[in-house]
Enzyme design. Structure first.
Site, PDB file in Angstrom:
ATOM      1  N   HIS A 153      34.381  50.801  38.127  1.00 22.60           N
ATOM      2  CA  HIS A 153      33.640  49.825  38.929  1.00 22.60           C
ATOM      3  C   HIS A 153      32.589  49.120  38.084  1.00 22.60           C
ATOM      4  O   HIS A 153      32.369  47.919  38.223  1.00 22.60           O
ATOM      5  CB  HIS A 153      33.009  50.506  40.145  1.00 22.60           C
ATOM      6  CG  HIS A 153      34.010  51.120  41.078  1.00 22.60           C
ATOM      7  ND1 HIS A 153      35.105  50.424  41.541  1.00 22.60           N
ATOM      8  CD2 HIS A 153      34.113  52.374  41.600  1.00 22.60           C
ATOM      9  CE1 HIS A 153      35.828  51.213  42.329  1.00 22.60           C
ATOM     10  NE2 HIS A 153      35.245  52.414  42.370  1.00 22.60           N
ATOM     11  N   ASP A 211      41.268  44.474  42.319  1.00 22.41           N
ATOM     12  CA  ASP A 211      41.836  45.824  42.410  1.00 22.41           C
ATOM     13  C   ASP A 211      42.185  46.384  41.025  1.00 22.41           C
ATOM     14  O   ASP A 211      42.524  45.639  40.109  1.00 22.41           O
ATOM     15  CB  ASP A 211      43.093  45.787  43.303  1.00 22.41           C
ATOM     16  CG  ASP A 211      43.438  47.162  43.862  1.00 22.41           C
ATOM     17  OD1 ASP A 211      42.604  48.087  43.754  1.00 22.41           O
ATOM     18  OD2 ASP A 211      44.544  47.301  44.414  1.00 22.41           O
ATOM     19  N   LEU A 252      28.225  26.364  43.512  1.00 27.02           N
ATOM     20  CA  LEU A 252      29.309  27.245  43.956  1.00 27.02           C
ATOM     21  C   LEU A 252      28.770  28.187  45.032  1.00 27.02           C
ATOM     22  O   LEU A 252      27.657  28.693  44.911  1.00 27.02           O
ATOM     23  CB  LEU A 252      29.788  28.077  42.749  1.00 27.02           C
ATOM     24  CG  LEU A 252      30.802  29.177  42.992  1.00 27.02           C
ATOM     25  CD1 LEU A 252      32.193  28.585  43.141  1.00 27.02           C
ATOM     26  CD2 LEU A 252      30.822  30.174  41.840  1.00 27.02           C
ATOM     27  N   TRP A 304      41.950  51.764  35.830  1.00 27.08           N
ATOM     28  CA  TRP A 304      41.416  51.392  34.514  1.00 27.08           C
ATOM     29  C   TRP A 304      40.620  52.558  33.931  1.00 27.08           C
ATOM     30  O   TRP A 304      40.755  52.903  32.748  1.00 27.08           O
ATOM     31  CB  TRP A 304      40.534  50.147  34.666  1.00 27.08           C
ATOM     32  CG  TRP A 304      39.974  49.588  33.397  1.00 27.08           C
ATOM     33  CD1 TRP A 304      40.507  48.596  32.626  1.00 27.08           C
ATOM     34  CD2 TRP A 304      38.744  49.982  32.746  1.00 27.08           C
ATOM     35  NE1 TRP A 304      39.699  48.338  31.541  1.00 27.08           N
ATOM     36  CE2 TRP A 304      38.613  49.175  31.589  1.00 27.08           C
ATOM     37  CE3 TRP A 304      37.747  50.930  33.023  1.00 27.08           C
ATOM     38  CZ2 TRP A 304      37.525  49.291  30.714  1.00 27.08           C
ATOM     39  CZ3 TRP A 304      36.669  51.042  32.148  1.00 27.08           C
ATOM     40  CH2 TRP A 304      36.581  50.226  31.016  1.00 27.08           C
TER      41      TRP A 304
HETATM   42  C1  IPE Z   1      41.185  46.570  48.610  1.00 29.51           C
HETATM   43  O1  IPE Z   1      41.573  47.448  47.623  1.00 29.51           O
HETATM   44  C2  IPE Z   1      39.688  46.557  48.737  1.00 29.51           C
HETATM   45  C3  IPE Z   1      38.945  45.991  47.615  1.00 29.51           C
HETATM   46  C4  IPE Z   1      39.457  45.491  46.535  1.00 29.51           C
HETATM   47  C5  IPE Z   1      37.517  46.009  47.770  1.00 29.51           C
HETATM   48  P1  IPE Z   1      42.017  48.958  47.947  1.00 29.51           P
HETATM   49  O2  IPE Z   1      42.330  49.568  46.649  1.00 29.51           O
HETATM   50  O3  IPE Z   1      40.965  49.612  48.770  1.00 29.51           O
HETATM   51  O4  IPE Z   1      43.302  48.741  48.841  1.00 29.51           O
HETATM   52  P2  IPE Z   1      44.578  49.669  49.028  1.00 29.51           P
HETATM   53  O5  IPE Z   1      44.086  50.994  49.481  1.00 29.51           O
HETATM   54  O6  IPE Z   1      45.265  49.755  47.699  1.00 29.51           O
HETATM   55  O7  IPE Z   1      45.428  48.957  50.037  1.00 29.51           O
HETATM   56  C1  IPE Z   2      39.032  48.083  43.554  1.00 28.19           C
HETATM   57  O1  IPE Z   2      39.469  49.018  42.622  1.00 28.19           O
HETATM   58  C2  IPE Z   2      37.556  48.234  43.860  1.00 28.19           C
HETATM   59  C3  IPE Z   2      37.268  48.778  45.198  1.00 28.19           C
HETATM   60  C4  IPE Z   2      38.153  49.065  46.116  1.00 28.19           C
HETATM   61  C5  IPE Z   2      35.869  49.019  45.510  1.00 28.19           C
HETATM   62  P1  IPE Z   2      40.021  50.424  43.088  1.00 28.19           P
HETATM   63  O2  IPE Z   2      38.883  51.389  43.092  1.00 28.19           O
HETATM   64  O3  IPE Z   2      40.756  50.317  44.371  1.00 28.19           O
HETATM   65  O4  IPE Z   2      41.015  50.767  41.899  1.00 28.19           O
HETATM   66  P2  IPE Z   2      42.394  51.529  42.007  1.00 28.19           P
HETATM   67  O5  IPE Z   2      43.248  50.775  42.967  1.00 28.19           O
HETATM   68  O6  IPE Z   2      42.096  52.913  42.485  1.00 28.19           O
HETATM   69  O7  IPE Z   2      42.926  51.490  40.619  1.00 28.19           O
HETATM   70 MG    MG Z   3      42.713  49.926  44.757  1.00 33.13          MG
END
Ligand code: IPE
Ligand code: IPE
Ligand code: MG
Length: 243
Positions: A33, A16, A127, A21
């Site tokens: 991403h 996350d 792995l 970032w």
């Molecule tokens: C969880 O992160 C899903 C992934 C890391 C793929 P999110 O950013 O979607 O989750 P919430 O919305 O903060 O709970």
């Molecule tokens: C996690 O990073 C990746 C996915 C959910 C695909 P986020 O995109 O949720 O990043 P934040 O939480 O918005 O910073």
């Molecule tokens: Mg997130």
């Protein structure tokens, strides 16, 4: 780092912080991403070096379909690009890739890349890398309940035969040991519909680092923290007293 520290068999990561970032740098979320994909490589390398058997990465949740279309498309494109650019190295490193999630809703191009990466890495023995992609833990449990109910209705099993073991075997993680350690980056302290059944006795670790900044050292720090935890499983552990 002690030589005989306990190494988790299965590490699961909620990657996350990609969006934040990017935003911090004045970039589009998509750029986060892309940067996050590099951290994926670092984590896999560190896990393989440490002797971890399974790594599960939360790549895309079923709820993530609610994000802006441009971001979703970028994530799908990135998945395809990563498959193509990483497949050779993964084979060389003995990494077997499995995709865990619902296959519906994916564009045709993504589906063919899923099949391609699973087939080309099938012989990997170092792995197992499980990518939770269009994954929802609650939906996974509902599907398991449906599959079991169907078998009962068809007379294959009795209601009394439904136990934890059968339920575990009916999940998408069938045959995979429960995660010993779950890491969620970016200072968010929740599971967001990830491995809810399987996480029952997992150790949880929430580093503040945003996922694109996660390095091999961060992974090793997580292993150190895990090694220092005492897993009690509801029991009373006798202190080892030296007399
Ligand atoms: C969880 O992160 C899903 C992934 C890391 C793929 P999110 O950013 O979607 O989750 P919430 O919305 O903060 O709970
Ligand atoms: C996690 O990073 C990746 C996915 C959910 C695909 P986020 O995109 O949720 O990043 P934040 O939480 O918005 O910073
Ligand atoms: Mg997130």
């Amino acid at each position: 780092m002690s030589e005989n520290r306990s190494i988790p068999k299965h590490v699961a990561i909620i990657m996350d912080g990609n969006g934040r970032w990017a935003t911090q740098r004045g970039l589009e979320r998509q750029e986060g991403h892309i940067a996050g994909a590099k951290a994926v490589r670092a984590a896999i390398r560190a896990a393989a070096t440490a002797g971890v058997d399974y790594v599960t990465l939360y790549t895309f949740s079923t709820e993530n379909w609610g994000r802006p279309e441009a971001e979703i498309n970028a994530i799908m494109e990135l998945f395809c690009y990563m498959v193509q650019s990483q497949v050779e190295e993964l084979i060389k490193e003995g990494v077997r890739v499995k995709i865990m999630g619902e296959r519906s809703r994916f564009p045709e191009k993504v589906l063919s890349q899923i099949d391609y990466i699973e087939e080309s890495t099938a012989k990997g023995e170092t792995l197992t890398l499980i990518l939770a992609f269009n994954y929802s833990s609650r939906r996974e449990m509902v599907f398991a309940a449906q599959a079991i109910a169907r078998r009962v209705a068809e007379g294959q099993i009795k209601v009394e035969e439904i136990d934890e073991e059968l339920f575990s075997r009916s999940l998408m993680t069938a045959g995979v040991p429960d995660p010993d350690l779950i890491i969620r980056t970016s200072g968010e302290y929740r599971l967001s519909n990830f491995l809810l059944w399987q996480a029952s006795y997992a150790e949880l670790y929430f580093p503040e680092v945003l996922w694109p900044d996660f390095t091999e050292e961060d992974f090793n720090r997580a292993l150190d923290i895990y090694a220092g935890r005492e897993r009690r499983y509801g029991l009373v552990i006798q202190e080892k007293e030296e007399r």
